[in-house]
Write a protein that holds these residues in place. Structure first.
Motif, PDB file in Angstrom:
ATOM      1  N   PRO A 157       0.802  -1.241   0.000  1.00  0.00           N
ATOM      2  CA  PRO A 157       0.000   0.000   0.000  1.00  0.00           C
ATOM      3  C   PRO A 157       0.830   1.284   0.000  1.00  0.00           C
ATOM      4  N   PRO A 158       1.837   1.430   0.894  1.00  0.00           N
ATOM      5  CA  PRO A 158       2.641   2.658   0.806  1.00  0.00           C
ATOM      6  C   PRO A 158       3.435   2.749  -0.490  1.00  0.00           C
ATOM      7  N   LEU A 159       3.838   1.602  -1.032  1.00  0.00           N
ATOM      8  CA  LEU A 159       4.560   1.605  -2.304  1.00  0.00           C
ATOM      9  C   LEU A 159       3.669   2.110  -3.430  1.00  0.00           C
ATOM     10  N   MET A 160       2.430   1.626  -3.482  1.00  0.00           N
ATOM     11  CA  MET A 160       1.505   2.083  -4.521  1.00  0.00           C
ATOM     12  C   MET A 160       1.118   3.543  -4.304  1.00  0.00           C
ATOM     13  N   LEU A 161       1.034   3.963  -3.053  1.00  0.00           N
ATOM     14  CA  LEU A 161       0.771   5.379  -2.771  1.00  0.00           C
ATOM     15  C   LEU A 161       1.887   6.246  -3.339  1.00  0.00           C
ATOM     16  N   ALA A 220       7.879   2.495   9.491  1.00  0.00           N
ATOM     17  CA  ALA A 220       8.850   3.447   8.934  1.00  0.00           C
ATOM     18  C   ALA A 220       8.583   3.680   7.446  1.00  0.00           C
ATOM     19  N   ILE A 221       8.258   2.623   6.722  1.00  0.00           N
ATOM     20  CA  ILE A 221       7.929   2.759   5.296  1.00  0.00           C
ATOM     21  C   ILE A 221       6.663   3.594   5.131  1.00  0.00           C
ATOM     22  N   ASN A 222       5.691   3.370   6.005  1.00  0.00           N
ATOM     23  CA  ASN A 222       4.455   4.163   5.962  1.00  0.00           C
ATOM     24  C   ASN A 222       4.733   5.641   6.212  1.00  0.00           C
ATOM     25  N   ILE A 223       5.557   5.920   7.211  1.00  0.00           N
ATOM     26  CA  ILE A 223       5.897   7.314   7.530  1.00  0.00           C
ATOM     27  C   ILE A 223       6.644   7.960   6.370  1.00  0.00           C
ATOM     28  N   LEU A 224       7.545   7.205   5.751  1.00  0.00           N
ATOM     29  CA  LEU A 224       8.285   7.723   4.596  1.00  0.00           C
ATOM     30  C   LEU A 224       7.340   8.079   3.455  1.00  0.00           C
ATOM     31  N   SER A 225       6.349   7.231   3.215  1.00  0.00           N
ATOM     32  CA  SER A 225       5.400   7.501   2.127  1.00  0.00           C
ATOM     33  C   SER A 225       4.580   8.757   2.411  1.00  0.00           C
ATOM     34  N   ILE A 226       4.220   8.970   3.674  1.00  0.00           N
ATOM     35  CA  ILE A 226       3.472  10.180   4.039  1.00  0.00           C
ATOM     36  C   ILE A 226       4.352  11.419   3.890  1.00  0.00           C
ATOM     37  N   TYR A 227       5.606  11.303   4.295  1.00  0.00           N
ATOM     38  CA  TYR A 227       6.545  12.420   4.155  1.00  0.00           C
ATOM     39  C   TYR A 227       6.731  12.804   2.684  1.00  0.00           C
ATOM     40  N   LEU A 228       6.906  11.803   1.835  1.00  0.00           N
ATOM     41  CA  LEU A 228       7.075  12.077   0.407  1.00  0.00           C
ATOM     42  C   LEU A 228       5.785  12.611  -0.210  1.00  0.00           C
TER      43      LEU A 228
END
Length: 247
Positions: free
Chosen positions: A110-114, A233-241
């Protein structure tokens, strides 16, 4: 052909407020999914996030040399309540490493597709993101043992396209594509936020429930908290980006 050309050449200006509003609605409905009306809305809204999560297992299984046997999205609220599952993927992995990679992929997808959706719109190629989901859906339709719900979705999609072509309204087509794009990003953002909290709760829940983190711990003897930290951490990174791409 004009609509197809427009689809591949259309650019979309992302609206962070619309994405966040959709994400908030998604989370609110999911948190109150036990109410009679919300349980159906929850199924509709998280159809794409569940498909994305389970496809993550399938994709990572394929990458590790495995074989996918089934991919199911549970659409009956009663079955979701009974099984405590929203969907599942049945895969055959090659050894422990393959099983490890397969299990890891669910929460990564999900974060990758986001991120893919955000970057595709940011760099002017939103059709790549939508095309990716079309391919995922077609693969899901071919693989799943429960074909009724994807067939219904396909019929609705075809009927919508027919309506647009018949009325030859390219402006409506643009607005529809833009809204669908924001809807997908919104529910993915909602899932990223929701899953972060879910991962945190499952990590410290006692007795230990059956979930991806526990499976990885059983495979590797590595504490579940390390995998949970990685996923969050991956989720937070996706939100930051996301903030970088939209603000």
């Amino acid at each position: 052909m004009v609509y197809l050309e427009n689809f591949f050449t259309t650019t979309i200006n992302l609206n962070i407020y619309l994405i966040c509003i959709i994400a908030i609605i998604y989370i609110m409905i999911h948190q109150n999914r036990h109410r009679q009306f919300n349980q159906y809305l929850d199924v509709y809204l998280n159809y794409i996030p569940v498909l994305t999560h389970e496809f993550g297992h399938v994709l990572f299984n394929k990458i590790s040399g495995g074989r996918a046997k089934d991919l199911v999205i549970i659409t009956r609220p009663s079955e979701r309540l009974q099984t405590m599952q929203q969907g599942y993927a049945i895969t055959q992995s090659k050894g422990l490493i393959g099983q490890f990679i397969t299990t890891l992929g669910g929460y990564i997808m999900p974060p990758l597709m986001l991120l893919i959706g955000l970057s595709a719109a940011y760099y002017g190629h939103p059709s790549l993101f939508l095309s990716a989901y079309i391919i995922i859906f077609i693969y899901f339709l071919m693989l799943t043992s429960r074909k009724l719900s994807p067939i219904i979705v396909l019929i609705i999609f075809i009927a919508l396209l027919y309506f647009l072509v018949q009325h030859d309204n390219q402006l409506l087509f643009y607005y529809l594509v833009t809204f669908i794009y924001h809807l997908i990003l919104g529910v993915l953002l909602g899932e990223v936020l929701q899953s972060s909290w879910t991962i945190f709760k499952l990590t410290f829940q006692r007795p230990i429930p059956s979930w991806d983190g526990r499976t990885l711990t059983e495979l590797t003897r590595i504490p579940t908290s390390l995998f949970s930290t990685l996923w969050i951490a991956i989720n937070i990174l996706s939100i930051y980006l996301m903030l970088i791409f939209t603000i």
